[in-house]
Design an enzyme around this catalytic site. Structure first.
Site, short mmCIF file in Angstrom:
data_model
loop_
_atom_site.label_atom_id
_atom_site.label_comp_id
_atom_site.label_asym_id
_atom_site.label_seq_id
_atom_site.Cartn_x
_atom_site.Cartn_y
_atom_site.Cartn_z
N ASN A 16 0.92 -1.35 0.11
CA ASN A 16 0.31 0.13 -0.27
C ASN A 16 0.80 0.86 -0.29
OD1 ASN A 16 1.08 0.19 2.42
ND2 ASN A 16 -0.66 -0.36 3.45
N HIS A 31 3.53 2.34 2.57
CA HIS A 31 3.41 2.25 3.47
C HIS A 31 5.50 2.27 3.44
CE1 HIS A 31 3.32 -2.06 5.30
NE2 HIS A 31 4.81 -1.51 5.45
C1 GLP Z 1 6.67 -4.01 6.98
C2 GLP Z 1 7.90 -3.57 7.52
C3 GLP Z 1 8.59 -2.09 6.52
C4 GLP Z 1 8.57 -3.46 5.36
C5 GLP Z 1 7.19 -3.83 4.59
C6 GLP Z 1 7.38 -4.60 3.33
O1 GLP Z 1 5.26 -4.11 6.99
N1 GLP Z 1 7.14 -2.41 8.46
O2 GLP Z 1 9.37 -2.27 6.53
O3 GLP Z 1 9.05 -2.63 4.34
O4 GLP Z 1 6.56 -4.79 5.32
O5 GLP Z 1 8.28 -6.13 3.66
P1 GLP Z 1 8.14 -7.15 2.59
O6 GLP Z 1 9.71 -7.15 2.20
O7 GLP Z 1 7.48 -8.55 3.78
O8 GLP Z 1 7.34 -7.42 1.78
#
Ligand code: GLP
Length: 250
Positions: A145, A147
């Site tokens: 999303n 973030h």
């Molecule tokens: C979590 C963390 C983020 C990270 C995101 C994506 O929510 N708080 O810092 O960037 O997930 O994670 P992934 O790399 O597992 O897709």
């Protein structure tokens, strides 16, 4: 070597696959550590950086990079989880990086997830970053999303380290790390967007087609809280390292 394009102020390195993303990112970190052995790193969790951490472990074992004077600050931590909890981000960092390299664990900082005074502990985290003269090189992932860290859509640009509510989508995305959805914490402690933007250099990694819309929004969409990663467009030293799947909507 990935193909480079520039979108606004952001350099984008487009790699063949996840493995190449990990190698490119590790090379940047190794070069930065070798040119400044006392560097202050900002580190991230999630599935995306694991390959890069593996590369760093291997290179440390081969003597190509030395972490003995490196300091690190992690982006975030689940609220309510103690560092010994297997799904806590402190545990993740120990397992995936710190236990396998020659870093001094007392130089590694992760926000406190289980505390009595959250506001004070967030202020202390910001103070510790300042006391160490700020973050030199910040690693980021990106949520589907848009973030960054746990700054969910709606997070203000001027935000600092604080407690936040997680969106249903982030809870869904992160359920894969837990036994079931009910076990995923609904709140987290996260560095703010302003905290992140103060890093001198930022590297964002994204792999997989489920990140394509977020990556495109971050690079080309309007800058604003609707997609927090879009605030990176204002940073003067930000690089995205993505695979072809994550770049497919660019
Ligand atoms: C979590 C963390 C983020 C990270 C995101 C994506 O929510 N708080 O810092 O960037 O997930 O994670 P992934 O790399 O597992 O897709």
């Amino acid at each position: 070597m990935g193909r480079e394009v520039v979108v606004g102020k952001i350099k984008v390195i487009i790699c063949q696959d996840k493995q190449e993303v990990s190698r490119e990112a590790a090379a940047i970190f190794i070069q930065a550590i070798n040119s400044n052995p006392e560097i202050v790193l900002g580190l991230a969790t999630g599935g995306t950086p694991v390959g890069m951490y593996k590369e760093l472990i291997e290179m440390n074992k081969k003597g190509k990079v030395n972490f003995s004077k490196v300091k690190s600050f992690n982006l975030d931590e689940y609220a309510g989880l103690d560092g010994s909890h297997p799904q806590s981000y402190r545990f993740f960092m120990n397992q995936n990086l710190f236990n396998h390299i020659n870093i001094d664990k007392s130089n590694t900082y992760v926000p406190e997830g289980k505390f009595c005074d959250c506001e004070q502990s967030c202020r202390n985290y910001e103070e510790a970053i300042k006391k160490n003269s700020g973050i030199d090189l910040q690693l980021l992932g990106i949520g589907s999303n848009g973030h960054i860290a746990f700054n969910e859509p709606g997070s203000p640009e001027k935000s600092r380290t604080r407690k936040v509510d997680l969106t249903a989508r982030t809870i869904d995305d992160n359920t894969r790390f837990f036994d079931n959805r009910n076990q995923v914490p609904t709140q987290a402690i996260t560095m703010g967007i302003e905290t992140i933007l103060e890093a001198k250099q930022i590297i964002l990694l994204a792999t997989g087609a489920n990140k394509a819309t977020a990556v495109t929004g971050a690079l080309k969409g309007p800058v604003g809280s609707r997609l927090p990663a879009s605030f990176l467009q204002g940073h003067s030293a930000c690089t995205f390292i993505v695979d072809k799947a994550a770049a497919c909507e660019l």
